[in-house]
Enzyme design. Structure first.
Site, PDB file in Angstrom:
ATOM      1  N   SER A 134      -9.608  -0.936   7.299  1.00 38.06           N
ATOM      2  CA  SER A 134      -9.017  -0.654   5.984  1.00 38.06           C
ATOM      3  C   SER A 134      -8.373  -1.853   5.288  1.00 38.06           C
ATOM      4  CB  SER A 134      -7.988   0.475   6.091  1.00 38.06           C
ATOM      5  OG  SER A 134      -8.641   1.713   6.190  1.00 38.06           O
ATOM      6  N   SER A 178      -9.490   1.614   3.345  1.00 41.40           N
ATOM      7  CA  SER A 178      -8.654   2.429   2.482  1.00 41.40           C
ATOM      8  C   SER A 178      -7.652   1.637   1.646  1.00 41.40           C
ATOM      9  CB  SER A 178      -7.910   3.468   3.311  1.00 41.40           C
ATOM     10  OG  SER A 178      -7.001   2.839   4.192  1.00 41.40           O
ATOM     11  N   LYS A 209       0.884  -1.171   0.000  1.00 42.84           N
ATOM     12  CA  LYS A 209       0.000   0.000   0.000  1.00 42.84           C
ATOM     13  C   LYS A 209       0.915   1.213   0.000  1.00 42.84           C
ATOM     14  CE  LYS A 209      -3.815   1.820   2.925  1.00 42.84           C
ATOM     15  NZ  LYS A 209      -4.553   1.587   4.195  1.00 42.84           N
TER      16      LYS A 209
END
Lengths: 96, 456
Positions: free
Chosen positions: B163, B139, B64
């Site tokens: 997330s 996210s 990420k």
């Protein structure tokens, strides 16, 4: 619904060091009002005599020896990240 | 979908070239913000020459883009860090690299990990792996999608309130949010320090356990890390499992409840005991979360001031203007909402009513969990109240967007491990995940339990 004034929003923006555009102030005024309206329901919960929890795994202060650790990163590398540099320093606008 | 073992022992260069090819072929999903091609190929050649060995030798993965990693800018999907070339790597990335894993790219996210759909990325949303008109979740949306599309066998994410788990559910992969403090957060962009955790996405529970085993452990550069407790388990004894009643109410999509109910039947068929349980204060968890997290966000994001690194506005005269304009230009609207809510709940006169009240409520929630864990080994429920929603459906209403976190937030507030495991599909073909929650440090048990019923 929680009412929050335009002045309140501008004050929060100032506390948060955010120089907002005018149209964003309007939309944030509505959004923040709605969010505060939602979180206010927490006041219903009786927390009399309950201790707050800030740390969930029960750790208390964790110490290390007070020795310099460069973390493998040099002064030059860190300075190179600054938007403006001069004389081996980070350059900022005049403060006084 | 491929497993880590499909890659081990192959030519690392072939592994990496194939992954890069798949990443390019999947570009329409906008799951990746950058490829770290040059560095990845160099490392692949080093693995092939035998210079790097380990349990993940030559296995490609994705981070990420809020992990500091070399080979491309570390942007947190924000304009603030759009050109930030990290001078160091996150401990989690270093540990995986030490075992021979090869990072091939950086995945899209909601800017600074603020959001539940990846629509808050400053560089545009990621599309769901199973329906391009729907959100990836967030996210960590990009990491979930590259795993689901089989670009890489695993990807890293961060989970502060769901997330990792929610995008794992939306895309049909395994997602792990570990016990708070399991993996070092050194070199990862901080969001809310009392609930931020590092975890992973994988195509199966066993692979996820291997990745967590490698990343877990104490790090002197993150004082909140726990001594390494994570040991993957080969088998699992019969467990006493509680179904959280509040998670199975009419507010939850019927198809989601059906899939979870079917998963529960599978667990029962193996011999596990499953009973209904209640967590009364869970109804206040989202309100607690959206007080505590913005408070911590407003503190953590104070560092982005346009001085030492990150975006600096042009044509400014005064220092106050430099801060104000750099932050206004560098943050997306959701970042500003959270920072300002944080400033509000922490300001004098409101501190006791909001922040202090939320931290006391958190104690009540933790006590309720502890009471249940006296009797039950694992708790179960859905991951999210719905399958993946449509792109644009919730963007105009932040509170509606926050409600998507309602089932993932409670374990985060208590620091508990929680994993999202594929349970099945809706009639429209959208994946639905089931959430398994355990006592602190029971991470390996949850993964072994999931592995024991995988494909059943």
């Amino acid at each position: 619904m929680t009412q929050i004034s335009r002045d309140d929003v501008l004050h929060l923006a100032q506390l948060s060091s955010l120089q907002l555009a005018d149209d964003e102030v309007d939309s944030l005024q509505q959004d923040i009002g709605n969010i505060l309206g939602y979180i206010e329901q927490l006041s219903e919960l009786d927390t009399t005599g309950v201790e707050p929890t800030y740390q969930v795994t029960g750790l208390t202060n964790v110490w290390r020896d007070d020795v310099v650790d460069q973390s493998g990163v040099s002064r030059e590398q860190l300075l190179a990240l600054a938007p403006e540099q001069q004389n081996n320093s980070v350059k900022v606008p005049k403060v006084l | 979908m491929s497993k880590i073992s499909d890659f081990v022992g192959n030519s690392a260069r072939t592994n990496v070239e194939t992954a890069l090819e798949k990443a390019r072929a999947a570009s329409e999903y906008h799951a990746l913000l950058s490829l770290t091609e040059e560095r990845a190929l160099e490392r692949a050649d080093a693995v092939d020459r035998g210079e790097i060995t380990g349990r993940l030798a030559g296995v490609p993965f994705v981070v990420k883009d809020n992990f500091l990693a070399l080979g491309a800018p570390s942007t947190a999907a924000s304009k603030m860090l759009a050109n930030f070339d990290a001078p160091l790597q996150a401990t989690a990335v270093e540990k995986l690299e030490a075992e021979g894993a090869i990072c091939i790219g950086k995945a899209n996210l909601d800017a600074f990990a603020h959001g539940g759909s990846t629509e808050n990325s400053a560089f545009g949303p990621t599309k769901n792996a199973h329906d391009q008109e729907r959100v990836a979740g967030g996210s960590s949306g990009g990491s979930a999608v590259v795993t689901a599309l089989d670009v890489v066998p695993f990807a890293l994410g961060t989970d502060t309130g769901g997330s990792i788990r929610q995008p794992a559910s939306f895309n049909g992969v395994v997602g792990v949010k570990p016990t708070y403090g399991t993996v070092s957060r050194y070199g990862v962009v901080a969001m809310a320090s009392s609930t931020d955790t590092i975890g992973c996405f994988a195509t199966n529970a066993e692979d996820a356990a291997l990745v967590m085993d490698i990343m877990a452990g104490r790090d002197v550069r993150d004082m909140t890390t726990l001594p390494d407790f994570f040991t993957p388990k080969g088998s699992v004894a019969l467990q006493k499992i509680g179904v959280i009643r509040e998670y199975m109410s009419d507010d939850v999509d019927q198809e989601v409840r059906d899939q979870v109910a079917e998963y529960i039947e599978t667990l029962k068929a193996v011999g596990h005991t499953v009973e209904e349980v209640s967590l009364p204060s869970i109804r206040y968890a989202l309100a607690m979360y959206y007080i505590i997290v913005p408070a911590e966000v407003s503190s953590n994001l104070a560092r982005y001031d346009g001085i030492r690194y990150g975006h600096r506005a042009e044509g400014i005269q005064t220092l106050a203007e430099l801060y104000g304009r750099s932050r206004d230009e560098g943050f997306v609207t959701e970042n500003k909402r959270r920072i300002m809510i944080g400033s509000y709940v922490l300001s004098s006169g409101y501190f006791d009513a909001y922040y202090q009240q939320a931290q006391k409520a958190r104690t009540i929630l933790i006590n309720e969990y502890n009471t249940l864990f006296d009797q039950y080994d694992v708790l179960i429920g859905p991951v999210a109240p719905t399958p993946a929603f449509k792109l644009g459906e919730n963007v105009a209403d932040p509170v509606k967007m926050y409600l998507a976190d309602i089932m993932t937030v409670p374990p985060s507030l208590a620091g508990l491990p929680a994993i999202s495991v594929p349970a099945g599909r809706t009639q429209a073909g959208l994946p639905v995940g089931v959430q398994l929650i355990g006592r602190q440090q029971s991470d390996a048990l949850l993964l072994a339990l999931a592995a024991s019923v995988e494909g059943k």
